[in-house]
Design a protein around this motif. Structure first.
Motif, mmCIF file in Angstrom:
data_model
loop_
_atom_site.group_PDB
_atom_site.id
_atom_site.type_symbol
_atom_site.label_atom_id
_atom_site.label_comp_id
_atom_site.label_asym_id
_atom_site.label_seq_id
_atom_site.Cartn_x
_atom_site.Cartn_y
_atom_site.Cartn_z
ATOM 1 N N SER A 1 30.714 35.765 42.400
ATOM 2 C CA SER A 1 30.712 34.265 42.576
ATOM 3 C C SER A 1 30.670 33.448 41.245
ATOM 4 O O SER A 1 31.077 32.581 41.153
ATOM 5 C CB SER A 1 29.887 33.774 43.687
ATOM 6 N N GLU A 2 29.617 34.166 40.576
ATOM 7 C CA GLU A 2 29.559 33.621 39.232
ATOM 8 C C GLU A 2 30.448 33.750 38.015
ATOM 9 O O GLU A 2 30.458 33.124 37.110
ATOM 10 C CB GLU A 2 28.033 34.195 38.574
ATOM 11 N N ASP A 3 31.552 34.327 38.653
ATOM 12 C CA ASP A 3 32.748 34.293 37.522
ATOM 13 C C ASP A 3 33.692 33.139 38.050
ATOM 14 O O ASP A 3 34.624 33.067 37.446
ATOM 15 C CB ASP A 3 33.468 35.623 37.791
ATOM 16 N N THR A 4 33.428 32.229 38.908
ATOM 17 C CA THR A 4 33.942 31.126 39.241
ATOM 18 C C THR A 4 34.164 30.152 38.031
ATOM 19 O O THR A 4 33.314 29.814 37.665
ATOM 20 C CB THR A 4 33.530 30.489 40.521
ATOM 21 N N ALA A 5 35.387 29.811 37.653
ATOM 22 C CA ALA A 5 35.414 28.998 36.467
ATOM 23 C C ALA A 5 36.834 28.591 36.120
ATOM 24 O O ALA A 5 37.736 29.316 36.650
ATOM 25 C CB ALA A 5 34.665 29.692 35.257
ATOM 26 N N MET A 6 37.016 27.839 35.122
ATOM 27 C CA MET A 6 38.485 27.597 34.749
ATOM 28 C C MET A 6 38.215 28.678 33.530
ATOM 29 O O MET A 6 37.417 28.581 32.574
ATOM 30 C CB MET A 6 38.763 26.082 34.439
ATOM 31 N N TYR A 7 39.597 29.445 33.487
ATOM 32 C CA TYR A 7 39.764 30.424 32.399
ATOM 33 C C TYR A 7 40.695 29.954 31.150
ATOM 34 O O TYR A 7 41.708 29.375 31.870
ATOM 35 C CB TYR A 7 39.753 31.802 32.907
ATOM 36 N N PHE A 8 40.470 29.833 30.155
ATOM 37 C CA PHE A 8 41.418 29.521 29.112
ATOM 38 C C PHE A 8 41.401 30.567 28.189
ATOM 39 O O PHE A 8 40.788 31.267 27.474
ATOM 40 C CB PHE A 8 40.590 28.282 28.157
ATOM 41 N N CYS A 9 42.834 30.617 27.596
ATOM 42 C CA CYS A 9 43.162 31.456 26.444
ATOM 43 C C CYS A 9 43.261 30.730 25.289
ATOM 44 O O CYS A 9 43.702 29.524 25.081
ATOM 45 C CB CYS A 9 44.354 32.233 27.050
#
Length: 127
Positions: free
Chosen positions: A88-96
């Motif tokens: 659950s702590e991986d929930t995020a907006m991911y950017f390259c």
């Protein structure tokens, strides 16, 4: 350089997997390190992974090491982030992000070192 674009985000169950993809402009794609960052709601942007220009070295934050793997296909101008054992702590907006250097370097997790960014892709892992 530039014209960075992510894809592949979505909803995943705890313990599940997702693979993010990132494309960038063809021009000299294979000459620059690429990195993945993420930003959760109300938190600062943090470095997740970095892979050097030829894919021979990669680096990970302690939060994801052993679960996430960054790879790149320079012939197709694509960088991937394979995310396994999601939490659950991986929930995020991911950017390259694309560097102006070949290698990731000691300070690879500093967003200031990356001038080219995509708009992000959301990853949600419910608790």
């Amino acid at each position: 350089q530039g014209q960075v674009k992510e894809s592949g985000g979505g909803l995943a169950q705890p313990g599940g997997s997702l693979r993010l993809s990132c494309t960038a402009a063809e021009s000299q794609f294979d000459r620059y390190a690429m990195a993945w960052f993420r930003q959760a709601a109300g938190k600062e942007r943090e470095g997740v992974a970095c892979i050097r220009d030829d894919g021979s070295l990669d680096y990970y934050s302690k939060n994801v090491e052993g679960r996430f793997v960054a790879t790149r296909d320079n012939a197709a101008n694509i960088v991937y982030l394979q995310m396994n054992s999601l939490k659950s702590e991986d929930t995020a907006m991911y950017f390259c992000a694309q560097s102006t250097f070949r290698a990731c370097g000691y300070g690879w997790a500093d967003p200031e070192d990356f001038p080219y960014w995509g708009q992000g892709t959301q990853v949600t892992v419910p608790s």
